[in-house]
Design an enzyme around this catalytic site. Structure first.
Site, PDB file in Angstrom:
ATOM      1  N   GLU A  92      -1.438  12.301  -1.753  1.00 24.65           N
ATOM      2  CA  GLU A  92      -2.413  13.178  -1.123  1.00 24.65           C
ATOM      3  C   GLU A  92      -2.556  12.797   0.359  1.00 24.65           C
ATOM      4  OE1 GLU A  92      -7.239  14.001  -1.738  1.00 24.65           O
ATOM      5  OE2 GLU A  92      -6.120  12.654  -3.067  1.00 24.65           O
ATOM      6  N   TRP A  93      -2.610  13.793   1.220  1.00 25.93           N
ATOM      7  CA  TRP A  93      -2.810  13.554   2.642  1.00 25.93           C
ATOM      8  C   TRP A  93      -4.299  13.374   2.925  1.00 25.93           C
ATOM      9  CZ3 TRP A  93      -0.186  12.345   6.895  1.00 25.93           C
ATOM     10  CH2 TRP A  93      -0.810  12.521   8.137  1.00 25.93           C
ATOM     11  N   ASP A 196      -4.808  -6.280  -1.641  1.00 27.23           N
ATOM     12  CA  ASP A 196      -4.183  -6.432  -0.322  1.00 27.23           C
ATOM     13  C   ASP A 196      -5.092  -5.773   0.713  1.00 27.23           C
ATOM     14  OD1 ASP A 196      -2.402  -6.927   1.749  1.00 27.23           O
ATOM     15  OD2 ASP A 196      -0.982  -5.356   1.178  1.00 27.23           O
TER      16      ASP A 196
END
Length: 292
Positions: A92-93, A196
């Site tokens: 998804e952008w 992370d």
């Protein structure tokens, strides 16, 4: 190709890209090559691949599994995975925006909710990756300290030494921390963590939310995510993130003294992956722990 076709035939996307049937715009993405894809219906997507073929085995599968696992908690915005192939990941952008105090406060509460959603064990049921390096996700039901030492510190200490990023004296100092890890306390049940979470892996969206991207997700200690958010200049409005997190789920006594321990994992990863430019940061964390 439109979104409906992509959902039905994700395996066809590489062919469309090869024949330049989809508009591509380069964007930044760390160790990978990334671009924005624009489909025929106007939908934008984020795509990335390894700089050379083939990609390391399991790299994108690990990221897809991590994203899906974080997303299923429903606690914090996480991009949806649309295509996960051995050499290509499409998500998804998220239109970028700017961090704000209100967004940071919401993010702190959401991060606490994510962590509280928990994990049955330390580790994860898929082989992991962190940046360009493999990550041992072997599940463990015992204490956090020994798991963290064996799965998150020792492998990257050895690799840092093998690649000349740390000296023998440096290695001995880190080993002292590892051998006495239980003295630092902080034992908790496994939390569902990003794994992370340095500041670059929080994407501030145009809608005023903090999104989690590029995870190495697993069952771990919740203090790890908060500690790494302070690295490399710190996430914007960190104090606001921390305050709202604490309001949602207060941290255990002594957490401040444990920050360098939790940061040590990601610092060793950077030393192993990128060289002795990270030596001073590694040893700074070690010195802080020895003074604690």
């Amino acid at each position: 190709m439109d979104m409906a076709y992509l959902r039905a035939h994700p395996q066809h996307l590489p062919t469309f890209l090869t024949h330049q049937r989809i508009r591509e715009t380069p964007v930044g993405a760390g160790v990978c090559v990334a671009r924005r894809l624009t489909l025929d219906d106007g939908t934008s997507l984020f795509a990335k691949n390894w700089p050379s073929d083939p990609a390391p085995t399991g790299l994108f599968a690990a990221e897809a599994s991590s994203l899906g696992w974080l997303r299923e908690s429903g606690a914090v915005p996480v991009p949806e995975v649309f295509v996960a192939l051995p050499d290509l990941l499409v998500l998804e952008w998220v239109s970028p925006g700017l961090a704000s105090a209100s967004a940071a406060a919401a993010f702190g509460r959401q991060l606490a909710s994510l962590h509280r959603s928990g994990s049955p064990t330390f580790g994860a049921p898929w082989p992991g990756w962190i940046g360009p390096l493999p990550l041992d996700n072997s599940v463990v039901s015992g204490a956090w300290g020994s798991w963290f030492a064996e799965r998150r510190l020792l492998p990257y200490l050895r690799l840092s030494a093998d690649r000349g990023a740390l000296s023998g004296e440096d290695v001995t100092a880190v080993e002292k921390i590892i051998k006495t890890i239980d003295r630092y306390g902080g034992s908790e049940a496994p939390a569902r963590i990003h794994g992370d979470l340095w500041p670059g892996n929080v994407l501030w969206g145009a809608g005023g939310q903090g999104w989690l991207v590029d995870p190495a997700a697993h069952g771990g200690h919740r203090e790890t995510d908060l500690a790494t958010l302070r690295l490399f200049g710190g996430v914007p409005f960190f104090d606001v993130v921390l305050e709202s997190y604490q309001e949602e789920w207060p941290l255990a006594d002594g957490w401040r003294e444990r920050v360098p321990l939790h940061q040590l994992h990601l610092l060793l990863v950077h030393a192993a992956a990128f060289g002795n430019g990270y030596r001073s940061a590694v040893m700074g964390a070690v010195d802080a722990l020895m003074r604690a």
